[in-house]
Design a protein around this motif. Sequence first.
Motif, mmCIF file in Angstrom:
data_model
loop_
_atom_site.group_PDB
_atom_site.id
_atom_site.type_symbol
_atom_site.label_atom_id
_atom_site.label_comp_id
_atom_site.label_asym_id
_atom_site.label_seq_id
_atom_site.Cartn_x
_atom_site.Cartn_y
_atom_site.Cartn_z
ATOM 1 N N VAL A 135 0.837 -1.205 0.000
ATOM 2 C CA VAL A 135 0.000 0.000 0.000
ATOM 3 C C VAL A 135 0.871 1.254 0.000
ATOM 4 O O VAL A 135 0.601 2.218 -0.727
ATOM 5 N N PRO A 152 -3.295 3.670 -2.032
ATOM 6 C CA PRO A 152 -4.400 2.992 -1.347
ATOM 7 C C PRO A 152 -5.223 2.105 -2.282
ATOM 8 O O PRO A 152 -5.329 2.368 -3.477
ATOM 9 N N PHE A 187 -8.751 -4.980 0.339
ATOM 10 C CA PHE A 187 -7.537 -5.818 0.353
ATOM 11 C C PHE A 187 -7.930 -7.120 1.034
ATOM 12 O O PHE A 187 -8.149 -7.148 2.248
#
Length: 174
Positions: free
Chosen positions: A76, A81, A85
């Motif tokens: 990340v 971002p 995830f």
Amino acid sequence: MTVAPLAVLFDRDGTLIIDVPYCADPRRVCPMPAAVPALRMLRAAGVRIGVVTNQSGIGRGLITAEQAAAVNAEVVRLLGPFDTFRVCPHAPDEGCACRKPRPGMVLDAAAELGVPPARTAVIGDIGADVEAAAAAGAAAVMVPTAVTRPEEIRRAPVVRRTLVEAVEHLLGPR
């Protein structure tokens, strides 16, 4: 996929970052050459992005969940971002619903993003990524690496040489 996806989910190892088997050290994280521009293109187009990654090293006792989380945090940090995830921590013999080629992570990520699987695409480097997409009703694009088996490449519905080419395919003419 005839219309651009609303979400694109990426495999982690061998797709977004160079594959280091059972990576437990964030210092070993190195993005694939086209990862940054491919992600930039999707973000600019307003497409939601996520990661769906098998991390069987956790279930096998080779790495800890904390080590995997530290590696993911570095992904990340280096790539920006992600909207979701998802990690499957299970060993292959555990029979979970999330481990690719099963569709669990793809379905869960699409649901979290509020995007129907049919408007979701998965980009990965091996057959399990493509199979998970198909099982979830999502589109798939394979970006092979040196470890991708020839039969997996032949079976993939769409194959592109780089992540940028895969994203261009999914976004279509602009």
